[in-house]
Enzyme design. Sequence first.
Site, PDB file in Angstrom:
ATOM      1  N   ASN A   1       0.871  -1.186   0.000  1.00 33.73           N
ATOM      2  CA  ASN A   1       0.000   0.000   0.000  1.00 33.73           C
ATOM      3  C   ASN A   1       0.906   1.235   0.000  1.00 33.73           C
ATOM      4  O   ASN A   1       1.492   1.569   1.016  1.00 33.73           O
ATOM      5  CB  ASN A   1      -0.891  -0.022   1.249  1.00 33.73           C
ATOM      6  N   TRP A   2       0.978   1.879  -1.154  1.00 32.49           N
ATOM      7  CA  TRP A   2       1.900   3.017  -1.284  1.00 32.49           C
ATOM      8  C   TRP A   2       1.366   4.290  -0.636  1.00 32.49           C
ATOM      9  O   TRP A   2       2.087   5.267  -0.519  1.00 32.49           O
ATOM     10  CB  TRP A   2       2.163   3.310  -2.766  1.00 32.49           C
ATOM     11  N   LYS A   3       0.100   4.295  -0.285  1.00 36.59           N
ATOM     12  CA  LYS A   3      -0.544   5.508   0.246  1.00 36.59           C
ATOM     13  C   LYS A   3      -0.300   6.676  -0.723  1.00 36.59           C
ATOM     14  O   LYS A   3      -0.277   6.456  -1.928  1.00 36.59           O
ATOM     15  CB  LYS A   3      -0.038   5.809   1.657  1.00 36.59           C
TER      16      LYS A   3
ATOM     17  N   HIS B   1      -9.515   1.160   4.842  1.00 37.83           N
ATOM     18  CA  HIS B   1      -8.237   1.319   5.537  1.00 37.83           C
ATOM     19  C   HIS B   1      -8.429   2.255   6.729  1.00 37.83           C
ATOM     20  O   HIS B   1      -9.232   3.194   6.666  1.00 37.83           O
ATOM     21  CB  HIS B   1      -7.189   1.885   4.569  1.00 37.83           C
TER      22      HIS B   1
ATOM     23  N   GLU C   1      -6.782   4.643   7.800  1.00 40.47           N
ATOM     24  CA  GLU C   1      -6.571   6.069   7.503  1.00 40.47           C
ATOM     25  C   GLU C   1      -7.819   6.671   6.871  1.00 40.47           C
ATOM     26  O   GLU C   1      -8.160   7.835   7.113  1.00 40.47           O
ATOM     27  CB  GLU C   1      -5.334   6.238   6.613  1.00 40.47           C
TER      28      GLU C   1
ATOM     29  N   GLU D   1      -5.517  -5.101  10.683  1.00 43.69           N
ATOM     30  CA  GLU D   1      -4.527  -4.045  10.862  1.00 43.69           C
ATOM     31  C   GLU D   1      -4.803  -3.288  12.159  1.00 43.69           C
ATOM     32  O   GLU D   1      -5.573  -2.310  12.151  1.00 43.69           O
ATOM     33  CB  GLU D   1      -4.590  -3.074   9.682  1.00 43.69           C
TER      34      GLU D   1
ATOM     35  N   GLY E   1       2.311   2.165  10.699  1.00 40.06           N
ATOM     36  CA  GLY E   1       3.232   3.279  10.530  1.00 40.06           C
ATOM     37  C   GLY E   1       3.927   3.703  11.813  1.00 40.06           C
ATOM     38  O   GLY E   1       4.526   4.771  11.870  1.00 40.06           O
TER      39      GLY E   1
ATOM     40  N   SER F   1       3.376  -2.309  10.359  1.00 43.30           N
ATOM     41  CA  SER F   1       4.834  -2.311  10.526  1.00 43.30           C
ATOM     42  C   SER F   1       5.475  -3.657  10.169  1.00 43.30           C
ATOM     43  O   SER F   1       6.399  -4.105  10.849  1.00 43.30           O
ATOM     44  CB  SER F   1       5.203  -1.869  11.943  1.00 43.30           C
TER      45      SER F   1
ATOM     46  N   GLY G   1       2.777  -1.126   4.356  1.00 43.97           N
ATOM     47  CA  GLY G   1       2.825   0.285   4.009  1.00 43.97           C
ATOM     48  C   GLY G   1       4.260   0.727   3.760  1.00 43.97           C
ATOM     49  O   GLY G   1       4.825   0.539   2.690  1.00 43.97           O
TER      50      GLY G   1
HETATM   51  C1  PEP Z   1      -0.752   0.067   5.952  1.00 44.25           C
HETATM   52  O1  PEP Z   1      -0.660   1.109   5.361  1.00 44.25           O
HETATM   53  O2  PEP Z   1      -1.747  -0.642   5.773  1.00 44.25           O
HETATM   54  C2  PEP Z   1       0.324  -0.333   6.863  1.00 44.25           C
HETATM   55  C3  PEP Z   1       0.195  -1.475   7.484  1.00 44.25           C
HETATM   56  O3  PEP Z   1       1.389   0.517   6.997  1.00 44.25           O
HETATM   57  P1  PEP Z   1       2.807   0.190   7.714  1.00 44.25           P
HETATM   58  O4  PEP Z   1       3.296  -1.113   7.123  1.00 44.25           O
HETATM   59  O5  PEP Z   1       3.687   1.332   7.353  1.00 44.25           O
HETATM   60  O6  PEP Z   1       2.558   0.054   9.162  1.00 44.25           O
END
Ligand code: PEP
Length: 258
Positions: free
Chosen positions: A11-13, A101, A103, A173, A179, A219, A240
């Site tokens: 997931n590049w956001k 998600h 976010e 998640e 993050g 993470s 992410g």
């Molecule tokens: C995500 O964006 O879904 C995510 C899990 O991010 P990260 O791996 O940076 O925690």
Amino acid sequence: MAERKPLISGNWKMHMNHLEAIAFIQKLSYALDQADYASADVSIHPPFTNLRSAQTVLDADSIPIALGAQHCHWAESGAFTGEVSPAMLAKLAVRYVIAGHSERRQIFGEADEQVNRRLKAILGAGMTPIMCCGETLQEREANQAEARIAAQVDAGLAGLKRDQVGAMVVAYEPVWAIGTGHTATPDDAQAGCALIRDRVRANFGADAAAGVRIQYGGSVKPANVAELMAQPDIDGALVGGASLEAESFSRIVRFRLQ
Ligand code: PEP
């Protein structure tokens, strides 16, 4: 029931422009080989503006990485300024679409009912949803994590058919792990994923529970992916930060070699 093939999704956001996306995909494709694609499905989820360029590179070089999106609206078309429809994504050969998600839930106020409408629209357009769920730190500390996850799963999947659920993806998640560098322990990640599978079993039956792929996200890094993927109810990772470097993402895809 065949073994569930892991799905590793990046997931590049809101990162990378279309030129950076092209360079990234080429670099990633050099780092992965047929054995990697045989052992795990791989998807990348760039911002909307990169999808056309990404699709062209993947197609031209026959790279077996699936194209994914991060979000979509549920309507087919209409007066929804700033939104993109499932049909538009499907036309670009998008295969997976993330829905709900954290976010989007936290920053844009997305509710379970909207996530549910999105899932139905994504499925209706012939794509596979990746529905995210997970508790906040506050909910965890108040011992409400299980109830929160169960409520998100029940409401998000409401009204779907058994075979649709059995062929889709749910990502556990925990919000406190996204993050932050604080990965859930393998036991905690397994418990969250097992809870999701139990809810699917209760609502849609044993076949759907055996088929649905449940990713862990929060993470995930090359150093922790193998122990997470070794858990019986974890069928992949939603990544992410570590998906933005071809080197680290390819090492996550090759988790069996870590
Ligand atoms: C995500 O964006 O879904 C995510 C899990 O991010 P990260 O791996 O940076 O925690």
